[in-house]
Motif scaffolding. Structure first.
Motif, mmCIF file in Angstrom:
data_model
loop_
_atom_site.group_PDB
_atom_site.id
_atom_site.type_symbol
_atom_site.label_atom_id
_atom_site.label_comp_id
_atom_site.label_asym_id
_atom_site.label_seq_id
_atom_site.Cartn_x
_atom_site.Cartn_y
_atom_site.Cartn_z
ATOM 1 N N MET A 80 -5.144 -42.818 32.167
ATOM 2 C CA MET A 80 -5.375 -42.568 30.796
ATOM 3 C C MET A 80 -6.403 -41.653 30.544
ATOM 4 N N ALA A 81 -7.940 -41.989 31.284
ATOM 5 C CA ALA A 81 -8.316 -41.368 31.236
ATOM 6 C C ALA A 81 -8.290 -39.681 31.185
ATOM 7 N N THR A 82 -7.869 -39.617 32.493
ATOM 8 C CA THR A 82 -7.062 -37.835 32.810
ATOM 9 C C THR A 82 -6.346 -37.498 31.454
ATOM 10 N N ALA A 83 -5.538 -38.175 30.421
ATOM 11 C CA ALA A 83 -4.388 -37.810 29.983
ATOM 12 C C ALA A 83 -5.139 -37.894 28.756
ATOM 13 N N LEU A 124 -6.543 -32.196 38.910
ATOM 14 C CA LEU A 124 -7.871 -32.648 40.154
ATOM 15 C C LEU A 124 -7.870 -34.150 39.317
ATOM 16 N N GLY A 125 -7.605 -34.378 37.644
ATOM 17 C CA GLY A 125 -7.993 -35.827 37.948
ATOM 18 C C GLY A 125 -6.984 -36.508 37.762
ATOM 19 N N VAL A 126 -6.211 -36.749 38.161
ATOM 20 C CA VAL A 126 -4.684 -37.497 38.660
ATOM 21 C C VAL A 126 -4.722 -38.433 39.560
ATOM 22 N N LEU A 135 -9.853 -43.591 42.761
ATOM 23 C CA LEU A 135 -10.813 -43.868 42.436
ATOM 24 C C LEU A 135 -11.012 -45.012 41.207
ATOM 25 N N GLY A 136 -10.226 -44.597 40.313
ATOM 26 C CA GLY A 136 -10.039 -45.296 39.082
ATOM 27 C C GLY A 136 -10.605 -43.905 37.668
ATOM 28 N N SER A 137 -10.582 -44.955 36.446
ATOM 29 C CA SER A 137 -10.381 -44.624 35.342
ATOM 30 C C SER A 137 -11.732 -44.046 35.252
ATOM 31 N N ARG A 138 -12.938 -45.576 35.095
ATOM 32 C CA ARG A 138 -14.256 -44.487 35.040
ATOM 33 C C ARG A 138 -15.223 -43.690 36.208
#
Length: 179
Positions: free
Chosen positions: A1-4, A65-67, A73-76
């Motif tokens: 969700m964070a990467t998106a 890289l984000g996915v 490591l998680g969204s945060r």
């Protein structure tokens, strides 16, 4: 969700700069505008690309890289590894390259976090030792390049090292909590 989310916002603003060139002018690094109180310019250069061709690499780099960072490591942590090194890159950018823009410095923070994972946790995931050694060698080369970049006053070195240090800290913290 964070990467998106980061990809969607950065992609949309970057796309807007092609339709409306004044978007780039309003968001890029500009020390005079920052001094006049345009505080958003501290991080807004992460949303536009100058030169614009680099958007072909840096915007997809968020996903590439984000996915894996988010999965490992998680969204945060993904947000921290994107925004903190990105802020470091923009701060260094104001000192060494006062006019410019791009999210490459934030992408490299994610890369640094992945390198930390390679050295601290990948061995516990059952990777074949020869493959792990080769990948770690590349990671070490990236960190060595970051040191050279910094010595040459390139704005990409410190964000890479910041991402590696922050990633290591997050991983070590997670280990301590698991005990």
């Amino acid at each position: 969700m964070a990467t998106a989310s980061v990809l969607l916002v950065t992609g949309a603003v970057t796309a807007a700069q092609f339709a409306w060139p004044e978007v780039l002018s309003a968001l890029r690094r500009d020390p005079d505008a920052l001094a006049r109180g345009e505080w958003w310019r501290a991080l807004s250069p992460l949303l536009v690309q100058d030169p614009s061709w680099q958007s072909l690499i840096t915007v997809p780099g968020i996903a590439l890289l984000g996915v894996p960072v988010e999965r490992l490591l998680g969204s945060r942590a993904m947000l921290a590894l994107y925004l903190v090194p990105g802020a470091v890159g923009e701060l260094v950018g104001y000192a060494w390259q006062p006019h410019g823009a791009g999210n490459s410095v934030a992408d490299l923070g994610l890369a640094g976090g992945l390198i930390a994972w390679l050295y601290l946790e990948a061995g516990d995931r059952g990777w074949p030792r020869p493959l792990l050694n080769r990948v770690r060698l590349w990671g070490g080369a990236v960190l060595a390049g970051a040191v050279v970049d910094t010595a040459l006053r390139d704005i990409h070195g410190l964000p890479t090292m910041t991402g590696a240090a922050l990633g290591a800290g997050l991983l070590l913290r997670r280990r301590r909590r698991a005990r």
